[in-house]
Design a protein around this motif. Structure first.
Motif, PDB file in Angstrom:
ATOM      1  N   LEU A  45       0.830  -1.207   0.000  1.00 43.00           N
ATOM      2  CA  LEU A  45       0.000   0.000   0.000  1.00 43.00           C
ATOM      3  C   LEU A  45       0.861   1.252   0.000  1.00 43.00           C
ATOM      4  O   LEU A  45       0.551   2.247  -0.647  1.00 43.00           O
ATOM      5  CB  LEU A  45      -0.917   0.017   1.228  1.00 43.00           C
ATOM      6  CG  LEU A  45      -1.973  -1.080   1.288  1.00 43.00           C
ATOM      7  CD1 LEU A  45      -2.683  -1.040   2.638  1.00 43.00           C
ATOM      8  CD2 LEU A  45      -2.985  -0.928   0.158  1.00 43.00           C
ATOM      9  N   GLU A  46       1.930   1.193   0.766  1.00 44.79           N
ATOM     10  CA  GLU A  46       2.794   2.366   0.878  1.00 44.79           C
ATOM     11  C   GLU A  46       4.114   1.934   1.488  1.00 44.79           C
ATOM     12  O   GLU A  46       4.164   0.987   2.273  1.00 44.79           O
ATOM     13  CB  GLU A  46       2.122   3.431   1.759  1.00 44.79           C
ATOM     14  CG  GLU A  46       2.713   4.813   1.649  1.00 44.79           C
ATOM     15  CD  GLU A  46       2.798   5.324   0.219  1.00 44.79           C
ATOM     16  OE1 GLU A  46       3.911   5.302  -0.339  1.00 44.79           O
ATOM     17  OE2 GLU A  46       1.771   5.745  -0.345  1.00 44.79           O
ATOM     18  N   LYS A  47       5.160   2.628   1.113  1.00 41.28           N
ATOM     19  CA  LYS A  47       6.465   2.388   1.722  1.00 41.28           C
ATOM     20  C   LYS A  47       7.084   3.752   1.954  1.00 41.28           C
ATOM     21  O   LYS A  47       7.145   4.564   1.028  1.00 41.28           O
ATOM     22  CB  LYS A  47       7.346   1.547   0.785  1.00 41.28           C
ATOM     23  CG  LYS A  47       8.678   1.107   1.366  1.00 41.28           C
ATOM     24  CD  LYS A  47       8.558  -0.121   2.260  1.00 41.28           C
ATOM     25  CE  LYS A  47       9.768  -0.276   3.174  1.00 41.28           C
ATOM     26  NZ  LYS A  47      10.930  -0.829   2.483  1.00 41.28           N
ATOM     27  N   LEU A  69       9.503   2.125   6.740  1.00 46.29           N
ATOM     28  CA  LEU A  69       8.188   1.757   7.268  1.00 46.29           C
ATOM     29  C   LEU A  69       7.198   1.537   6.123  1.00 46.29           C
ATOM     30  O   LEU A  69       7.083   2.390   5.245  1.00 46.29           O
ATOM     31  CB  LEU A  69       7.674   2.879   8.180  1.00 46.29           C
ATOM     32  CG  LEU A  69       6.290   2.721   8.781  1.00 46.29           C
ATOM     33  CD1 LEU A  69       6.255   1.563   9.779  1.00 46.29           C
ATOM     34  CD2 LEU A  69       5.862   4.013   9.463  1.00 46.29           C
ATOM     35  N   GLY A  70       6.494   0.419   6.126  1.00 39.81           N
ATOM     36  CA  GLY A  70       5.552   0.134   5.059  1.00 39.81           C
ATOM     37  C   GLY A  70       4.266  -0.476   5.573  1.00 39.81           C
ATOM     38  O   GLY A  70       4.115  -0.753   6.766  1.00 39.81           O
ATOM     39  N   ALA A  71       3.312  -0.669   4.667  1.00 41.21           N
ATOM     40  CA  ALA A  71       2.055  -1.332   5.000  1.00 41.21           C
ATOM     41  C   ALA A  71       1.638  -2.164   3.788  1.00 41.21           C
ATOM     42  O   ALA A  71       1.507  -1.636   2.684  1.00 41.21           O
ATOM     43  CB  ALA A  71       0.979  -0.306   5.337  1.00 41.21           C
ATOM     44  N   GLN A  73       4.651  -9.807  14.508  1.00 38.96           N
ATOM     45  CA  GLN A  73       3.923  -9.330  13.322  1.00 38.96           C
ATOM     46  C   GLN A  73       2.526  -8.870  13.750  1.00 38.96           C
ATOM     47  O   GLN A  73       1.847  -9.575  14.499  1.00 38.96           O
ATOM     48  CB  GLN A  73       3.796 -10.432  12.277  1.00 38.96           C
ATOM     49  CG  GLN A  73       3.211  -9.917  10.967  1.00 38.96           C
ATOM     50  CD  GLN A  73       3.092 -10.986   9.906  1.00 38.96           C
ATOM     51  OE1 GLN A  73       2.490 -12.021  10.113  1.00 38.96           O
ATOM     52  NE2 GLN A  73       3.674 -10.723   8.739  1.00 38.96           N
ATOM     53  N   ILE A  74       2.128  -7.686  13.271  1.00 41.34           N
ATOM     54  CA  ILE A  74       0.803  -7.143  13.592  1.00 41.34           C
ATOM     55  C   ILE A  74      -0.112  -7.329  12.383  1.00 41.34           C
ATOM     56  O   ILE A  74       0.278  -7.019  11.263  1.00 41.34           O
ATOM     57  CB  ILE A  74       0.904  -5.637  13.933  1.00 41.34           C
ATOM     58  CG1 ILE A  74       1.732  -5.425  15.211  1.00 41.34           C
ATOM     59  CG2 ILE A  74      -0.483  -5.028  14.111  1.00 41.34           C
ATOM     60  CD1 ILE A  74       2.011  -3.961  15.532  1.00 41.34           C
ATOM     61  N   LEU A 111      -3.824  -6.166  10.910  1.00 46.86           N
ATOM     62  CA  LEU A 111      -4.990  -5.279  11.024  1.00 46.86           C
ATOM     63  C   LEU A 111      -6.037  -5.812  10.045  1.00 46.86           C
ATOM     64  O   LEU A 111      -5.869  -5.677   8.825  1.00 46.86           O
ATOM     65  CB  LEU A 111      -4.618  -3.845  10.641  1.00 46.86           C
ATOM     66  CG  LEU A 111      -3.427  -3.204  11.361  1.00 46.86           C
ATOM     67  CD1 LEU A 111      -3.032  -1.879  10.687  1.00 46.86           C
ATOM     68  CD2 LEU A 111      -3.757  -2.966  12.832  1.00 46.86           C
ATOM     69  N   ILE A 165      -4.066  -6.040   6.758  1.00 46.30           N
ATOM     70  CA  ILE A 165      -2.913  -5.183   6.492  1.00 46.30           C
ATOM     71  C   ILE A 165      -1.834  -5.499   7.513  1.00 46.30           C
ATOM     72  O   ILE A 165      -2.120  -5.664   8.704  1.00 46.30           O
ATOM     73  CB  ILE A 165      -3.311  -3.694   6.565  1.00 46.30           C
ATOM     74  CG1 ILE A 165      -4.254  -3.353   5.394  1.00 46.30           C
ATOM     75  CG2 ILE A 165      -2.082  -2.790   6.554  1.00 46.30           C
ATOM     76  CD1 ILE A 165      -4.757  -1.921   5.398  1.00 46.30           C
ATOM     77  N   PRO A 224       1.443  -3.818   8.939  1.00 43.82           N
ATOM     78  CA  PRO A 224       2.416  -2.734   8.986  1.00 43.82           C
ATOM     79  C   PRO A 224       3.783  -3.341   9.258  1.00 43.82           C
ATOM     80  O   PRO A 224       3.898  -4.273  10.062  1.00 43.82           O
ATOM     81  CB  PRO A 224       1.950  -1.869  10.168  1.00 43.82           C
ATOM     82  CG  PRO A 224       1.027  -2.723  10.973  1.00 43.82           C
ATOM     83  CD  PRO A 224       0.630  -3.921  10.160  1.00 43.82           C
ATOM     84  N   GLY A 225       4.786  -2.850   8.572  1.00 43.06           N
ATOM     85  CA  GLY A 225       6.100  -3.472   8.743  1.00 43.06           C
ATOM     86  C   GLY A 225       7.207  -2.461   8.716  1.00 43.06           C
ATOM     87  O   GLY A 225       7.063  -1.358   8.186  1.00 43.06           O
ATOM     88  N   VAL A 226       8.294  -2.847   9.321  1.00 37.60           N
ATOM     89  CA  VAL A 226       9.460  -1.985   9.347  1.00 37.60           C
ATOM     90  C   VAL A 226      10.662  -2.830   8.909  1.00 37.60           C
ATOM     91  O   VAL A 226      10.727  -4.015   9.229  1.00 37.60           O
ATOM     92  CB  VAL A 226       9.641  -1.384  10.765  1.00 37.60           C
ATOM     93  CG1 VAL A 226       9.941  -2.444  11.800  1.00 37.60           C
ATOM     94  CG2 VAL A 226      10.668  -0.289  10.783  1.00 37.60           C
TER      95      VAL A 226
END
Lengths: 149, 149
Positions: free
Chosen positions: A43-45, A49-51, A72-73, A75, A120, A122-124
């Motif tokens: 979705l975005e980077k 940090l990304g999602a 890992q989260i 959503l 989703i 979210p990741g780093v």
């Protein structure tokens, strides 16, 4: 007007996409660790940090796996899914649910048998974060969940 | 059964929550930089990586502000909102929209006049990430957007 014929699969993906807010993306490049068809959309980077949005077709789930170095989260944003840690009952997931998957815990996640599912992540960027992929979730294990609902 | 009387505000919050998937949380502790009522919910925090849901009541928006050191990602999950960078037209936001707010760009975001709005902000602890809060978005600036829809 020229008519384009859609396969049943395309029709189903299209139906889900029209109800799901976030983009579904393309076939998941990590599909070798999934049973069934899944999709992935970055979705975005933003720097490190990304999602990422991961979408599972009905019945699709990833193999048992273990995260090292970083939780890992998840959503949950569309459809209905399952999350299960080894030795524990599976949790039914719906939009708005949030799962924090601990490190070193064997688990899997995916769609329910009759619903698409998107979450989703979210990741780093984190070089210490790795994954051990284990065996597939068998049809027997998976079908048992559906029977117990 | 004892009846509990709800204020109009509570009724509206309750109505929005019943349609919004993610938790709305409590009144925003950073409310001093917002016009109108907003809410904040830390959905999850995993080491240095977290995800916060920010919800704006209709008409609520934050002050003009500038991010330094790190972009901010907005994942729109419920309702309808606005995002505007200084000197540019405002963008109408709906669930599924993703905004990547660059550093050093003066901007604001919030709900539309007649809709609640929620976005999730994935975040990572970063000592270099700071915010400069500027002046409020005036009613004149805000109302103009609604007139132009």
């Amino acid at each position: 007007m020229e008519e384009t014929e859609m396969t049943n699969e395309e029709k189903m993906k299209s139906a889900f996409k029209s109800g799901a807010a976030f983009e579904v993306g393309e076939p998941n490049p990590y599909g070798e660790y999934f049973t069934g068809q899944s999709y992935l959309k970055m979705l975005e980077k933003d720097k490190d940090l990304g999602a990422i949005n991961v979408t599972f077709e009905p019945g699709c789930r990833n193999f048992w796996h273990i995260h090292h170095g970083r939780n890992q989260i998840l959503l949950c944003v569309a459809g209905e899914g399952w999350y299960q840690e080894e030795g524990k009952p599976a949790q039914l997931l719906k939009p708005g649910d949030v799962v924090n998957i601990p490190t070193e815990v064997k688990h899997w996640h995916g769609a329910t048998k009759n619903s698409w599912f998107s979450h989703i992540v979210p990741g780093v960027d984190d070089p210490s974060a790795t994954v051990t992929w284990c065996e597939p979730v068998t049809d027997e294990e998976y079908d048992k969940l559906e029977d117990q609902r």
